[in-house]
Scaffold this motif. Structure first.
Motif, PDB file in Angstrom:
ATOM      1  N   GLU A  94      -4.099  14.424  -9.012  1.00 19.46           N
ATOM      2  CA  GLU A  94      -2.707  14.891  -8.946  1.00 19.46           C
ATOM      3  C   GLU A  94      -2.111  14.661  -7.558  1.00 19.46           C
ATOM      4  O   GLU A  94      -1.290  15.433  -7.065  1.00 19.46           O
ATOM      5  N   ILE A  95      -2.523  13.575  -6.943  1.00 20.52           N
ATOM      6  CA  ILE A  95      -2.102  13.281  -5.566  1.00 20.52           C
ATOM      7  C   ILE A  95      -0.589  13.054  -5.469  1.00 20.52           C
ATOM      8  O   ILE A  95       0.019  13.361  -4.450  1.00 20.52           O
ATOM      9  N   HIS A  96       0.040  12.532  -6.552  1.00 21.21           N
ATOM     10  CA  HIS A  96       1.479  12.262  -6.492  1.00 21.21           C
ATOM     11  C   HIS A  96       2.320  13.443  -6.985  1.00 21.21           C
ATOM     12  O   HIS A  96       3.544  13.351  -7.030  1.00 21.21           O
ATOM     13  N   ALA A  97       1.653  14.555  -7.360  1.00 26.80           N
ATOM     14  CA  ALA A  97       2.381  15.677  -7.987  1.00 26.80           C
ATOM     15  C   ALA A  97       3.519  16.252  -7.142  1.00 26.80           C
ATOM     16  O   ALA A  97       4.590  16.543  -7.678  1.00 26.80           O
ATOM     17  N   ASP A 102     -10.970  13.120   1.079  1.00 31.24           N
ATOM     18  CA  ASP A 102      -9.805  12.522   0.425  1.00 31.24           C
ATOM     19  C   ASP A 102      -9.985  12.636  -1.080  1.00 31.24           C
ATOM     20  O   ASP A 102     -11.041  13.055  -1.563  1.00 31.24           O
ATOM     21  N   VAL A 103      -8.939  12.257  -1.778  1.00 37.76           N
ATOM     22  CA  VAL A 103      -8.963  12.395  -3.237  1.00 37.76           C
ATOM     23  C   VAL A 103     -10.057  11.519  -3.841  1.00 37.76           C
ATOM     24  O   VAL A 103     -10.782  11.932  -4.749  1.00 37.76           O
ATOM     25  N   SER A 104     -10.214  10.311  -3.297  1.00 38.41           N
ATOM     26  CA  SER A 104     -11.225   9.401  -3.850  1.00 38.41           C
ATOM     27  C   SER A 104     -12.616  10.017  -3.740  1.00 38.41           C
ATOM     28  O   SER A 104     -13.424   9.945  -4.680  1.00 38.41           O
ATOM     29  N   ALA A 118      -1.972  16.540   0.169  1.00 33.01           N
ATOM     30  CA  ALA A 118      -0.613  16.374   0.701  1.00 33.01           C
ATOM     31  C   ALA A 118      -0.401  14.933   1.159  1.00 33.01           C
ATOM     32  O   ALA A 118       0.670  14.581   1.645  1.00 33.01           O
ATOM     33  N   SER A 119      -1.425  14.088   1.006  1.00 31.20           N
ATOM     34  CA  SER A 119      -1.418  12.818   1.733  1.00 31.20           C
ATOM     35  C   SER A 119      -0.378  11.815   1.260  1.00 31.20           C
ATOM     36  O   SER A 119       0.124  11.042   2.074  1.00 31.20           O
ATOM     37  N   LYS A 120      -0.016  11.787  -0.035  1.00 29.66           N
ATOM     38  CA  LYS A 120       0.994  10.799  -0.460  1.00 29.66           C
ATOM     39  C   LYS A 120       2.395  11.276  -0.105  1.00 29.66           C
ATOM     40  O   LYS A 120       3.179  10.529   0.466  1.00 29.66           O
ATOM     41  N   ALA A 121       2.725  12.527  -0.439  1.00 31.97           N
ATOM     42  CA  ALA A 121       4.084  13.008  -0.196  1.00 31.97           C
ATOM     43  C   ALA A 121       4.382  13.046   1.301  1.00 31.97           C
ATOM     44  O   ALA A 121       5.492  12.735   1.726  1.00 31.97           O
ATOM     45  N   VAL A 145      -3.746   1.148 -14.105  1.00 29.20           N
ATOM     46  CA  VAL A 145      -4.001   2.335 -13.286  1.00 29.20           C
ATOM     47  C   VAL A 145      -4.427   1.939 -11.876  1.00 29.20           C
ATOM     48  O   VAL A 145      -4.933   0.822 -11.660  1.00 29.20           O
ATOM     49  N   TYR A 146      -4.213   2.846 -10.948  1.00 28.96           N
ATOM     50  CA  TYR A 146      -4.599   2.716  -9.532  1.00 28.96           C
ATOM     51  C   TYR A 146      -5.961   1.989  -9.445  1.00 28.96           C
ATOM     52  O   TYR A 146      -6.984   2.531  -9.880  1.00 28.96           O
ATOM     53  N   PRO A 147      -5.978   0.762  -8.902  1.00 33.15           N
ATOM     54  CA  PRO A 147      -7.174  -0.083  -9.004  1.00 33.15           C
ATOM     55  C   PRO A 147      -8.493   0.561  -8.560  1.00 33.15           C
ATOM     56  O   PRO A 147      -9.521   0.354  -9.226  1.00 33.15           O
ATOM     57  N   PRO A 148      -8.533   1.367  -7.471  1.00 38.32           N
ATOM     58  CA  PRO A 148      -9.831   1.924  -7.077  1.00 38.32           C
ATOM     59  C   PRO A 148     -10.481   2.824  -8.144  1.00 38.32           C
ATOM     60  O   PRO A 148     -11.676   3.095  -8.058  1.00 38.32           O
ATOM     61  N   PHE A 149      -9.718   3.273  -9.154  1.00 36.11           N
ATOM     62  CA  PHE A 149     -10.350   4.090 -10.197  1.00 36.11           C
ATOM     63  C   PHE A 149     -11.564   3.369 -10.799  1.00 36.11           C
ATOM     64  O   PHE A 149     -12.582   3.991 -11.097  1.00 36.11           O
ATOM     65  N   PHE A 150     -11.412   2.057 -11.002  1.00 32.97           N
ATOM     66  CA  PHE A 150     -12.517   1.303 -11.608  1.00 32.97           C
ATOM     67  C   PHE A 150     -13.750   1.386 -10.700  1.00 32.97           C
ATOM     68  O   PHE A 150     -14.874   1.571 -11.157  1.00 32.97           O
ATOM     69  N   VAL A 153       0.842  -1.207   0.000  1.00 28.20           N
ATOM     70  CA  VAL A 153       0.000   0.000   0.000  1.00 28.20           C
ATOM     71  C   VAL A 153       0.879   1.260   0.000  1.00 28.20           C
ATOM     72  O   VAL A 153       2.018   1.256   0.497  1.00 28.20           O
ATOM     73  N   ALA A 154       0.328   2.364  -0.539  1.00 26.67           N
ATOM     74  CA  ALA A 154       1.114   3.602  -0.703  1.00 26.67           C
ATOM     75  C   ALA A 154       1.147   4.439   0.582  1.00 26.67           C
ATOM     76  O   ALA A 154       0.582   5.527   0.669  1.00 26.67           O
ATOM     77  N   GLU A 155       1.800   3.861   1.601  1.00 28.13           N
ATOM     78  CA  GLU A 155       2.176   4.625   2.799  1.00 28.13           C
ATOM     79  C   GLU A 155       3.701   4.644   2.806  1.00 28.13           C
ATOM     80  O   GLU A 155       4.317   3.709   2.303  1.00 28.13           O
ATOM     81  N   HIS A 183       1.188   9.336 -13.060  1.00 27.72           N
ATOM     82  CA  HIS A 183       0.409   8.108 -13.198  1.00 27.72           C
ATOM     83  C   HIS A 183       0.865   7.038 -12.204  1.00 27.72           C
ATOM     84  O   HIS A 183       2.038   6.708 -12.132  1.00 27.72           O
ATOM     85  N   ASN A 184      -0.086   6.518 -11.468  1.00 28.92           N
ATOM     86  CA  ASN A 184       0.125   5.358 -10.602  1.00 28.92           C
ATOM     87  C   ASN A 184      -0.413   4.160 -11.371  1.00 28.92           C
ATOM     88  O   ASN A 184      -1.598   4.188 -11.736  1.00 28.92           O
ATOM     89  N   PRO A 185       0.363   3.127 -11.670  1.00 30.82           N
ATOM     90  CA  PRO A 185       1.615   2.680 -11.060  1.00 30.82           C
ATOM     91  C   PRO A 185       2.892   2.972 -11.842  1.00 30.82           C
ATOM     92  O   PRO A 185       3.962   2.595 -11.360  1.00 30.82           O
TER      93      PRO A 185
HETATM   94  C1  LIG Z   1      -3.492   7.923  -7.786  1.00 31.58           C
HETATM   95  C2  LIG Z   1      -4.104   7.832  -6.430  1.00 31.58           C
HETATM   96  N1  LIG Z   1      -5.274   8.432  -6.201  1.00 31.58           N
HETATM   97  C3  LIG Z   1      -5.881   8.366  -4.999  1.00 31.58           C
HETATM   98  C4  LIG Z   1      -5.312   7.670  -3.962  1.00 31.58           C
HETATM   99  C5  LIG Z   1      -6.038   7.603  -2.653  1.00 31.58           C
HETATM  100  O1  LIG Z   1      -6.085   8.854  -2.118  1.00 31.58           O
HETATM  101  P1  LIG Z   1      -7.055   9.205  -0.914  1.00 31.58           P
HETATM  102  O2  LIG Z   1      -6.605   8.382   0.231  1.00 31.58           O
HETATM  103  O3  LIG Z   1      -6.829  10.672  -0.733  1.00 31.58           O
HETATM  104  O4  LIG Z   1      -8.423   8.886  -1.387  1.00 31.58           O
HETATM  105  C6  LIG Z   1      -4.085   7.040  -4.142  1.00 31.58           C
HETATM  106  C7  LIG Z   1      -3.479   6.275  -3.054  1.00 31.58           C
HETATM  107  O5  LIG Z   1      -2.472   5.656  -3.177  1.00 31.58           O
HETATM  108  C8  LIG Z   1      -3.472   7.119  -5.405  1.00 31.58           C
HETATM  109  O6  LIG Z   1      -2.304   6.531  -5.648  1.00 31.58           O
END
Ligand SMILES: Cc1ncc(COP(=O)(O)O)c(C=O)c1O
Length: 384
Positions: free
Chosen positions: A197-200, A91-93, A229-232, A116-121, A32-34, A167-169
């Motif tokens: 743009e969470i990884h920007a 959150d971004v989601s 700011a949550s990923k950085a 792409v980041y699986p939750p997008f689907f 996970v992206a922590e 782009h994730n991943p």
């Molecule tokens: C591209 C992308 N978007 C959104 C999220 C999730 O962000 P949040 O926890 O703010 O919903 C992540 C988490 O890794 C991500 O990589």
């Protein structure tokens, strides 16, 4: 110059977040992206002070975050953004889902660009829309948006696109030209573009970062950026993101979201985000970028020397590595065997779309020792 180094493993194991609780202690968690770094000092002191005075209520209706983010965007990306055209959410989601609900009708189609980041689907379905997949194209040196494929999807009736930039991943920072072209195409078809743009903040200085909304008038008209700011700064559990717009029309869409969307912003998330995006945290972020730069190169060295069948392209941004292990013959989902036999937890490639078959995603936001040990453990499976 600030040096940002990961906490020792023993201390990390005291953490109770997903990364440290999902698997038993004999597993190295790189899924996970922590990240494994301590908090930036300005964030720790803002949160400590809030705890000391019990500043744990609801977020205020006016906060310093929009102004602070606008200053950050100008300093770090040269992007001039109007603080009056932003709103916060949890959150971004959530930002993505709420905007999608406003810019699409139930059953309409939304383009996503796998892998792409699986939750997008799931976020697209949560908003009541349907996913259309237009995979990225691999052009030898890089991954790119398939602009012809996207045009065809809009021609066929898709009404929005969910962009991941960086782009994730794959860690790709999309080029200004490709983003501007995407904006023109979306504008031509009246489609919306939501740019995650969470990884920007984690784009490496050598590459830089182009915000989608900063690519011209078409982007301003069709685009919504969701930032955090949550990923950085490793603040995912504190719940704060910003929805950013750059035209009166798109700003009205975000302003029209129910007040509850904003109320769900976490107070700690807000305080932490203000500290993260303030100038005081720039030196820490620069230190983190240097550490991640060293880690992405270390990973390349480790793979080349211990797992030469792996294919890995150094990411432009972030701390996620997209590694093709199909050459090892470990099947569509090599992370499964790696978890079971090497005790290293990686993200499953196929979760990112069928383009992820044979791939794993590895989180290198950690110490050099953990990266080295993880690759050693995985490599030990080769002759087993
Ligand atoms: C591209 C992308 N978007 C959104 C999220 C999730 O962000 P949040 O926890 O703010 O919903 C992540 C988490 O890794 C991500 O990589």
């Amino acid at each position: 110059m600030l040096e940002v180094t990961a906490l020792p493993l023993a201390e990390l194991r005291e953490r109770s977040s997903e990364k440290w609780r999902e698997y038993p202690a004999d597993v190295l968690p790189l899924f996970v992206a922590e990240t494994d770094f301590p908090l930036a000092p300005a964030i720790s002191s803002a949160l400590r002070r809030a705890v000391d005075i019990g500043d744990t209520g609801y977020i205020a209706s006016r906060t310093p975050l929009p102004e602070t983010y606008a200053d950050f965007a100008l300093r770090r990306f040269g992007w001039r953004v109007d603080p009056s055209k932003m709103r916060t959410t949890a959150d971004v989601s959530m930002g993505i889902v709420e905007i999608l609900r406003r810019v699409t009708q139930p059953g309409e189609r939304v383009v996503v660009t796998p892998p792409v980041y699986p939750p997008f689907f799931d976020l697209v379905s949560e908003a009541g829309a349907e996913v259309v997949r237009v995979p990225l194209v691999e052009t030898g040196a890089q991954w790119e948006l398939d602009l012809d494929g996207i045009r065809a999807a809009f021609e066929d009736g898709a009404t929005a696109l969910l962009l991941c930039n960086p782009h994730n991943p794959t860690g790709t920072v999309h080029t200004r030209d490709s983003l501007a072209a995407l904006a023109e195409i979306a504008h031509e078809y009246g489609a919306a573009v939501i740019s995650d743009e969470i990884h920007a903040p984690l784009a490496q200085p050598g590459t830089g970062f182009t915000p989608f909304l900063d690519t011209g008038e078409a982007a301003e008209r069709v685009g919504y950026a969701v930032v955090s700011a949550s990923k950085a700064f490793n603040l995912a559990g504190l719940k704060c993101a910003l929805m950013v717009t750059a035209s009166d029309r798109t700003s009205a869409v975000v302003r029209g979201l129910p007040i509850e969307v904003e109320w769900r912003t976490g107070q700690f998330g807000l305080l932490a985000a203000v500290a993260a995006f303030s100038e005081e945290s720039d030196a820490w972020l620069d230190g983190l970028l240097r550490t991640l730069d060293a880690n992405r190169l270390l990973l390349e060295d480790q793979l080349a020397s211990k797992l030469p069948a792996a294919r890995y392209r150094i990411p432009d941004a972030g701390y996620l590595a997209w590694i093709d292990l199909s050459g090892l013959g470990w099947g569509d989902n090599p992370a499964r065997r790696i978890l079971k036999e090497a005790k290293v937890a990686l993200h499953f490639g196929p979760a990112f779309g069928e383009q992820g078959r044979g791939f794993v995603r590895l989180n290198f936001g950690t110490s050099p020792e953990i990266i080295t040990e993880a690759i050693e453990r995985i490599a030990s499976l080769v002759d087993r």
